[in-house]
Design a protein around this motif. Structure first.
Motif, mmCIF file in Angstrom:
data_model
loop_
_atom_site.group_PDB
_atom_site.id
_atom_site.type_symbol
_atom_site.label_atom_id
_atom_site.label_comp_id
_atom_site.label_asym_id
_atom_site.label_seq_id
_atom_site.Cartn_x
_atom_site.Cartn_y
_atom_site.Cartn_z
ATOM 1 N N PHE B 234 1.058 -1.199 -0.005
ATOM 2 C CA PHE B 234 -0.695 0.212 -0.064
ATOM 3 C C PHE B 234 0.778 1.309 0.057
ATOM 4 N N LYS B 235 0.302 2.320 -0.626
ATOM 5 C CA LYS B 235 1.038 3.783 -0.425
ATOM 6 C C LYS B 235 0.320 4.658 -0.342
ATOM 7 N N LYS B 236 -0.095 5.055 0.992
ATOM 8 C CA LYS B 236 -0.464 5.729 1.516
ATOM 9 C C LYS B 236 -0.552 7.791 1.014
ATOM 10 N N GLY B 237 -1.519 8.604 0.430
ATOM 11 C CA GLY B 237 -1.633 9.327 0.011
ATOM 12 C C GLY B 237 -2.056 10.272 0.821
ATOM 13 N N THR B 238 -2.394 12.093 0.618
ATOM 14 C CA THR B 238 -2.843 12.362 1.460
ATOM 15 C C THR B 238 -4.693 12.321 1.502
ATOM 16 N N ASN B 239 -4.888 11.839 0.389
ATOM 17 C CA ASN B 239 -6.528 11.843 -0.085
ATOM 18 C C ASN B 239 -6.284 10.816 -0.784
ATOM 19 N N SER B 240 -5.580 9.834 -0.681
ATOM 20 C CA SER B 240 -5.677 8.675 -1.764
ATOM 21 C C SER B 240 -4.614 7.600 -1.828
ATOM 22 N N LEU B 241 -4.692 6.227 -1.697
ATOM 23 C CA LEU B 241 -4.271 5.485 -2.003
ATOM 24 C C LEU B 241 -4.239 4.087 -2.940
ATOM 25 N N ILE B 242 -3.029 3.625 -2.888
ATOM 26 C CA ILE B 242 -2.339 3.598 -4.372
ATOM 27 C C ILE B 242 -1.683 2.155 -3.449
ATOM 28 N N PHE B 243 -2.584 0.725 -4.586
ATOM 29 C CA PHE B 243 -2.013 -0.341 -3.298
ATOM 30 C C PHE B 243 -1.487 -1.780 -4.923
ATOM 31 N N PHE B 244 -1.421 -3.095 -4.282
ATOM 32 C CA PHE B 244 -0.993 -3.221 -5.068
ATOM 33 C C PHE B 244 -1.468 -5.161 -3.940
ATOM 34 N N LYS B 245 -2.378 -6.353 -4.421
ATOM 35 C CA LYS B 245 -1.927 -7.859 -4.186
ATOM 36 C C LYS B 245 -1.737 -8.625 -4.704
ATOM 37 N N GLY B 246 -1.183 -9.392 -4.563
ATOM 38 C CA GLY B 246 -0.761 -10.613 -5.611
ATOM 39 C C GLY B 246 -1.225 -11.807 -4.115
ATOM 40 N N TRP B 247 -2.517 -12.632 -5.158
ATOM 41 C CA TRP B 247 -2.665 -14.058 -4.502
ATOM 42 C C TRP B 247 -1.799 -14.918 -4.846
ATOM 43 N N PHE B 248 -1.710 -15.852 -4.417
ATOM 44 C CA PHE B 248 -0.786 -16.653 -5.123
ATOM 45 C C PHE B 248 -1.017 -17.818 -4.685
ATOM 46 N N GLU B 249 -1.362 -19.764 -5.662
ATOM 47 C CA GLU B 249 -1.499 -20.265 -5.166
ATOM 48 C C GLU B 249 -0.927 -21.873 -6.003
ATOM 49 N N ASP B 250 -1.111 -22.410 -4.672
ATOM 50 C CA ASP B 250 -0.431 -23.853 -5.665
ATOM 51 C C ASP B 250 -0.789 -25.246 -4.771
ATOM 52 N N ASN B 251 -1.950 -25.778 -5.646
ATOM 53 C CA ASN B 251 -2.539 -26.796 -4.528
ATOM 54 C C ASN B 251 -2.767 -28.382 -5.510
ATOM 55 N N PHE B 252 -1.748 -29.586 -4.193
ATOM 56 C CA PHE B 252 -1.925 -30.692 -4.986
ATOM 57 C C PHE B 252 -3.242 -31.958 -4.071
ATOM 58 N N HIS B 253 -4.009 -32.158 -5.466
ATOM 59 C CA HIS B 253 -4.407 -32.691 -4.282
ATOM 60 C C HIS B 253 -5.241 -34.324 -5.048
ATOM 61 N N GLU B 254 -5.140 -35.886 -4.373
ATOM 62 C CA GLU B 254 -4.652 -36.890 -4.639
ATOM 63 C C GLU B 254 -6.072 -36.698 -4.444
ATOM 64 N N ILE B 255 -6.736 -37.050 -5.926
ATOM 65 C CA ILE B 255 -9.087 -37.322 -5.811
ATOM 66 C C ILE B 255 -8.810 -38.467 -5.136
ATOM 67 N N GLN B 256 -9.590 -38.705 -3.733
ATOM 68 C CA GLN B 256 -9.989 -39.477 -2.640
ATOM 69 C C GLN B 256 -11.105 -40.308 -3.777
ATOM 70 N N GLY B 257 -11.331 -41.582 -3.733
ATOM 71 C CA GLY B 257 -12.537 -42.763 -4.081
ATOM 72 C C GLY B 257 -12.075 -43.416 -5.494
ATOM 73 N N THR B 258 -10.518 -42.506 -5.745
ATOM 74 C CA THR B 258 -9.922 -43.238 -7.024
ATOM 75 C C THR B 258 -8.816 -43.938 -6.779
ATOM 76 N N GLU B 259 -8.347 -44.338 -7.089
ATOM 77 C CA GLU B 259 -7.049 -45.428 -7.243
ATOM 78 C C GLU B 259 -5.728 -44.358 -6.994
ATOM 79 N N ASN B 260 -4.998 -43.777 -8.133
ATOM 80 C CA ASN B 260 -4.208 -42.868 -8.415
ATOM 81 C C ASN B 260 -3.776 -41.353 -8.711
ATOM 82 N N GLU B 261 -5.868 -41.242 -9.306
ATOM 83 C CA GLU B 261 -5.937 -39.764 -9.913
ATOM 84 C C GLU B 261 -5.270 -38.342 -8.840
ATOM 85 N N VAL B 262 -5.253 -38.033 -9.974
ATOM 86 C CA VAL B 262 -4.764 -36.587 -8.818
ATOM 87 C C VAL B 262 -5.069 -35.157 -9.742
#
Lengths: 382, 622
Positions: B234-262
């Motif tokens: 965030f960069k605060k100004g007198t009457n202003s605000l500039i912001f940057f947000k970055g959300w990064f996800e790396d999700n891995f799961h085995e698919i329950q109920g299958t033999e080995n699917e992911v």
């Protein structure tokens, strides 16, 4: 003394009553026998493992649903992919639970052994039997659905329940036995594999193209194979995605393993489900309906094509002539009852609504409509 | 020195999270976002549910599923431990918009969000606006809208928080939060790594006819490995605000109920923004970029990239009105293995939100949105709401509210383009929603009681379902007319150094579903009744015990009533202890026992859930 005799008498009566009331009265439990009628196998809803069996009695002309649960008091616990009756046993392919169920039908519906399951039965699809051996097409674990590299044939000894796996990539599907040979459709490779039953090895293949699905035996030198939706997504526009040139039925001469005849049926449905007349001169198919140009244009100026309602058609195997018999329903499968000379056609409106099986005579005049469970896939006659 | 160290940590973590190699495409894909920042002010008359802050705090190492499972008005459908979607008011998960800072997180292909992949570690506030709110939130907001918020304190005070969890079935969670500031700049980062083997016991699907029981087996394909980072500048100004947000996800799961699917998912959400505030007006401009990249079994790719720009002008008048005028433009271009007729699409919208203070006790809002979509004609979606504070005293207040609103849902990309079953003629779904509610709070001595009761009616037309005819394909077949009650009660009692807080919520749903011209009085996976209870006993700010109970009534998994499921009661208990260490160091300990009664249950048939399990979390704060 009198009082003692009296009390003894009461005690005997009471004790008799206790034992009588505690006895396991098998006769009071509901039970549906499945003799002399049609056994309807239902897949159930997708991924809900709620496959079931319905039974239509020829005598009472009544249908009973939930046969498996009524007779066993537990859910089937899988989706029924297909089944056969062999040596008075009903054998079911349990998809999603990866099991093969063997149910006695004689003297009555009864389960005396656990399903065959475990790491040697992965995604069972279809089966055929000869003698004491059961042959099951299995897809195995699938890393790439366009290749299905781990499919195999499971050969089960019905006495010992031992399993022998014979690897064959390509997604084995429909099976048929003719003499001492087994023919297996390889869905992704476009081939029919040939196995010698004596050596239990694959000895050759017949290239037939497209996606072979079901196989039936015509006589001792011919088999017939259906080709359904090619899923060739590179083909555009969408109406041609079915690769209509490649859809239909192939008649194979098994004396020289050649394709004797290809009958193009561009409208054959996604399952490629069909059955043969009693004299094997005709095939009856569930078809998706012809595509036609509506005459209208979309906003890009392209012609708008639509598909006609699904239908059931007969195919003359000699001339290749296609004749529509009935149309407008949500047809899934057709099974011919040779004993009664009737067609049983399964319909399924969607993946969560109960379906129906309609009985037709050989002129396709409706005889009776039966309400069954979700997604009926096949009818067996016993 | 501490600030420099924190900044270096921020830089390294972002670099590590983002150093994931994935297949890129040679065509520029652009994006899609819905504007919803702070729109809640205009949702007058809607039933708004704020998720219990205790639940959010004790579940920092868990996902959104765990938090929402203890909310009666939310129905969670879990397909095992790695896939969960939420629905409200009897409609499907495709009809709940899940928003983060103006981004609709719902998949463009499937239409919903897997809330098991949303980590609570990043969020400090979650609220749910019930009912259709298309005027405010755009497409998907038919049943409700869930808003996730993550706003650090905008002061330059440096803070570091480290968390480590150890739990049953080989569960490990490591999390780091850090914040610092230089002049007008504020930097904040949260990052986590979660590893969960999930080898719990379940009942096998294959019945043992000899022993007459379902044997117990260990789950062998249900592991989860998730990691993610949320960076905020965030960069605060007198009457202003500039912001940057970055959300990064790396999700891995085995698919329950299958033999080995992911399944693996890599998700990037990047938001930038400029806000300018004056006394009577403000301007917001925000471009967004969202990339969702999913691979099934390491082969099949389902990816979308979206770019959008939002702009809003807010006006405040002297006669008690607030007006927000805005618009956005989106460009969407999917890359999915099963779409052979790939098409890019554009979407834009214009909206007006208007709130008027009629008297000191009456607020009125009326909102309009007109959305434009390259493939469809979207109807105008209006809403009208009113709040009336009947009694407004310090120790007693009573408020009535009412709302009418329309909603819509653009058909998902899958339903239009999937393989040979996609239906390009499929129509958008439309809804009408009515809400009537009453809220009351009474304070008497040390006891504060709060009651909320809301009745609603929701109808949805052109509902899309997948049918077999003979192949599986989507069609506009259904309609639903649902009505129900959402109620909650809370008692807070302070006694010296102790505080006792009881919260209860009850939800009743009555369904009328018309499928294939047949009427049904239930909808699959939606129980007609559910309730939750929680009791917290707190001693100063040092120690607490928190007991929760949630009950889900019976439901069926299909129209044929093949399986009767539900009737599930789950009890959890959590102990927390705060310890002040030397100087500014604080430690927090959490120990929880979940599913105390060891109930081996299934939400969905064939997908067993864990029995009794334990978790210990240690947090160190500087």
């Amino acid at each position: 003394m009198k009082n003692l005799k009296f009390f003894l008498f009461i005690a005997i009566i009471a004790i008799s009553g206790v034992f009588t009331s505690c006895s396991d009265d098998e006769d009071s439990k509901p039970f549906i026998d499945v003799k002399d009628g049609a056994i309807v196998l239902q897949y159930g809803s997708y991924q809900k493992q709620n496959g079931e069996i319905s039974f239509y009695s020829y005598a009472s002309q009544q249908v009973n649903n939930s046969v498996y649960k009524t007779n066993t008091e537990v859910d089937y616990g899988a989706s029924i992919e297909s089944g056969i009756i062999h040596n008075n046993k009903l054998i079911l392919m349990g998809n999603e639970a990866d099991k093969v169920d063997i149910i006695d039908l004689d003297p009555k519906f009864n389960i005396t052994s656990n399903p065959i399951s475990g790491s040697d039965i992965i995604k069972p699809k279809h089966c055929v039997a000869k003698g004491n051996k059961l042959y099951v097409s299995c897809w195995g674990s699938v890393a790439d659905w366009n290749v299905m590299a781990n499919s195999y044939l499971a050969i089960i000894d019905l006495t010992t329940k031992e399993i022998k796996k014979v690897a064959k990539a390509g997604g084995l599907f429909g099976l048929a036995i003719q003499d001492n040979k087994l023919y297996a459709a390889s869905y992704m490779k476009g081939e029919v594999y040939i196995m010698d039953l004596a050596s239990e090895t694959f000895t050759g293949s017949i290239t037939i193209g497209s996606h072979p699905r079901f196989i039936k035996v015509i006589n001792d030198s011919k088999i017939i194979v259906s080709h359904n939706n090619s899923q060739d997504y590179s083909v555009t526009p969408a109406k041609d995605r079915f690769s209509s040139e490649k859809l239909g039925l192939s008649i194979i001469n098994t004396t020289d393993n050649t394709v004797e005849k290809f009958i193009k049926i561009s409208t054959i449905g996604a399952d490629g489900n069909f059955d043969l007349s009693s004299d094997k001169s005709k095939a009856y198919i569930v078809a998706g309906g012809d595509w036609y140009d509506t005459g209208e244009k979309d906003k890009d100026g392209k012609a708008i094509w639509k598909q006609k309602p699904a239908n059931v058609s007969s195919v003359d195997l000699t001339s290749g002539e296609l004749t529509e018999k009935i149309s407008g329903g949500k047809y899934q499968a057709i099974d011919f009852n040779s004993e009664k000379n009737q067609f049983y056609i399964s319909e399924s409106p969607d993946a969560k609504t109960p379906g129906s099986v309609t009985i037709y005579d050989t002129n396709f005049k409706e005889i009776k409509k039966l309400s069954v469970g979700i997604a009926p896939k096949q009818v067996l006659f016993y | 020195m501490k600030k420099i160290v924190i900044f270096a940590i921020l830089y390294c973590i972002v670099g590590l999270i983002n150093a994931q190699h994935y297949k890129t495409n040679d065509t520029i894909r652009l994006g899609e976002v819905s504007v919803n920042k702070n729109k809640i002010n205009y949702a007058i008359g809607h039933n708004k549910i704020s998720i219990d802050s205790t639940l959010i705090n004790i579940n920092q190492s868990n996902n959104l599923t765990t938090v929402l499972s203890n909310t009666a008005s939310v129905n969670i459908l879990q397909t095992g431990v790695s896939l969960a979607t939420l629905s409200v008011r009897g409609v499907s998960s495709n009809h709940v918009a899940v928003n983060f800072d103006g981004i609709n997180l719902n998949s463009l292909t499937l239409g919903h969000s897997n809330i098991s992949d949303i980590p609570m570690f990043f969020f400090n506030d979650v609220d749910l606006t019930m009912g259709s709110a298309g005027a405010i939130y755009g497409s998907d907001a038919i049943g409700g809208t869930l808003n996730l918020k993550s706003t650090p304190n905008l002061n330059s005070k440096s803070e570091i928080e480290l968390r480590q969890d150890f739990g049953s079935f080989s569960r490990y969670f490591t999390g780091l939060k850090a914040k610092t500031g230089f002049g007008n700049y504020i930097f904040s980062i949260a990052a986590y790594n979660k590893d969960h083997k999930n080898d719990f016991e379940v009942y096998d699907n294959v019945y043992d006819h000899i022993k007459k029981r379902y044997p117990k087996v260990k789950e062998e394909n249900a592991a989860i490995q998730n990691k993610g980072a949320l960076l905020q500048i965030f960069k605060k100004g007198t009457n202003s605000l500039i912001f940057f947000k970055g959300w990064f996800e790396d999700n891995f799961h085995e698919i329950q109920g299958t033999e080995n699917e992911v399944m693996s998912n890599k998700r990037h959400r990047i938001i930038a923004g400029y806000k300018y505030n004056k006394k009577s007006f403000s301007i917001d401009i925000s471009p967004y970029y969202v990339k969702d990249y999913q691979t099934y079994n390491k082969n099949d790719i389902i990816a979308t990239e979206r770019f959008c720009i939002n702009s809003t002008i807010k006006l405040k008048t002297n006669f008690g009105s607030n007006i927000e005028l805005g618009g956005n433009y989106k460009f969407i271009n999917p890359n999915v293995h099963a779409y052979k007729d790939k098409k890019s699409e554009t979407e834009s919208s214009l909206f007006i939100l208007y709130k008027q203070k009629i008297t000191n006790n009456i607020d009125l809002s009326t909102n309009f949105r007109q959305q434009f979509y390259s493939e469809y004609k979207i109807p105008l979606t209006p809403s009208l709401g009113i709040n009336y504070r009947v009694i407004n005293r310090d120790n007693f207040n009573l408020t009535l509210n009412a709302n009418y609103s329309k909603g819509f849902k653009i058909p998902t990309l899958n339903s239009r383009y999937w393989g040979n079953v996609g239906n390009p003629d499929i129509k958008p779904e439309k809804s009408n929603n009515y809400d009537f509610g009453i809220k009351s709070q009474i304070k008497k001595g040390n006891l504060t009681s709060t009651l909320s009761l809301n009745a609603y009616y929701l109808n949805v037309n052109n509902l899309i379902i997948w049918i077999t005819s003979p192949t599986l394909k989507p069609e506009n077949r259904d309609k639903v007319k649902n009505k129900g009650i959402e109620s909650s009660i809370e008692f807070k009692y302070n006694l010296s150094d102790f505080a006792l807080i009881y919260k209860g919520a009850y939800n009743y749903l009555k369904v009328q579903q018309i499928n294939n011209n047949i009427e049904y009085d239930f909808i699959e996976y939606s129980p007609s009744q559910s309730f939750t209870n929680s009791l917290k006993v707190q001693y100063k700010k040092k120690l607490y015990v928190y007991l929760t109970h949630n009950y889900k009534g019976k439901y069926y998994d299909d129209i044929a009533k093949s399986h009767k499921l539900g009737n599930i009661s789950l009890y959890d208990i959590n102990f927390g202890y705060n310890l002040k260490l030397i100087k500014k160091y604080n430690a927090k300990f959490n120990f929880s026992i979940n599913n105390i009664t060891n109930n081996l249950y299934e939400i969905k048939k064939g997908y067993g859930m864990p029995g009794r399990n334990y978790n210990l979390g240690i947090t160190l704060k500087i």
